[in-house]
Design a protein around this motif. Structure first.
Motif: not given
Length: 283
Positions: A3-10
């Protein structure tokens, strides 16, 4: 962690994309500006070189007129008409742009018994012909602007506004200078020149694949154009393309620069400079 990675990517990806788009735009804008500056510098060089060539031809004529005026006013009292005719013949023959040359004396200066003495030499095919047809009360050369302005030109040669001669089918201008000593005018010297030599210079200019060159008078009247019907008959400010006409009006108010006009889906740049003495614009 996913979730953290996805948020950072977004969060980061749009910033990266925007940065790349901005970088690409800046690069393109900078390249366009560099190209535009190079073209402007190139056009400026072309304009200066071609104006120099035109000015050189005009200077040759004006220098000849001033020299002939100075020589004649100091020698006419010991010179015969035949000798003056020979001088005019040689001047006309030696100049590639001259159509004719004349010496126009004030009343009773050359001959105390005559009001009009104005020998004129002109080209007729391969021959030079001398005529006194203009030395008559009917013609009265004193009444013409070229003579009046010649007397008032303070010893310097000047060019008349170009005009189209229907009889000869040529665009012409006259260069005149006074015969003057200590402020007293004894007459006027003229050389009539055909402007085809100057038009040829402009017609041969190659500004690029889609480029064309125009020469216009100070009032915007075309001195050359691919459409021959426009030469000496139409002003650049009267063009049917409203954008081009507006650009032409701006050119006539400034010494040099660049202005853009639109034609269909295309934009065109007009680079221009002024021939100072006459106010003609090379575009």
């Amino acid at each position: 962690m996913k979730k953290i990675g996805t948020r950072m990517l977004i969060t980061i990806l749009p910033v990266i994309i925007i940065a790349m788009i901005f970088s690409t735009w800046m690069s393109g804008s900078t390249s366009k500006k560099i190209i535009s500056n190079e073209i402007e510098a190139q056009m400026s060089s072309v304009l200066e070189a071609e104006l120099g060539a035109i000015q050189n031809k005009l200077d040759n004529v004006s220098t000849t007129v001033e020299g002939l005026a100075l020589t004649t006013v100091h020698t006419y009292q010991t010179t015969t008409l035949l000798q003056l005719e020979n001088v005019l013949t040689n001047v006309t023959k030696s100049s590639p742009v001259a159509l004719g040359a004349g010496l126009w004396f004030e009343p009773k200066v050359f001959d105390p018994t005559k009001e009009y003495v104005g020998p004129y030499a002109y080209k007729e095919g391969d021959k030079i012909v001398i005529t006194y047809d203009y030395s008559t009360p009917e013609y009265n050369y004193f009444s013409y602007d070229w003579y009046k302005k010649g007397k008032e030109s303070d010893g310097k040669a000047f060019f008349t506004d170009p005009y189209y001669d229907e009889t000869l089918d040529v665009t012409m201008s006259s260069c005149a200078a006074p015969m003057v000593v200590d402020g007293k005018v004894y007459g006027v010297v003229t050389i009539d020149l055909e402007l085809s030599a100057i038009q040829d210079i402009v017609n041969k200019i190659d500004p690029g694949m889609k480029g064309v060159a125009y020469l216009v008078k100070a009032d915007g009247t075309y001195l050359n154009n691919k459409d021959k019907d426009k030469i000496m008959k139409m002003k650049i400010s009267a063009e049917s393309n409203a954008s081009f006409a507006t650009a032409g009006k701006e050119i006539l108010t400034k010494e040099k620069g660049m202005v853009t006009y639109h034609s269909g889906s295309e934009d065109y740049n007009l680079y221009y400079q002024t021939l100072e003495d006459l106010g003609w614009k090379l575009i």
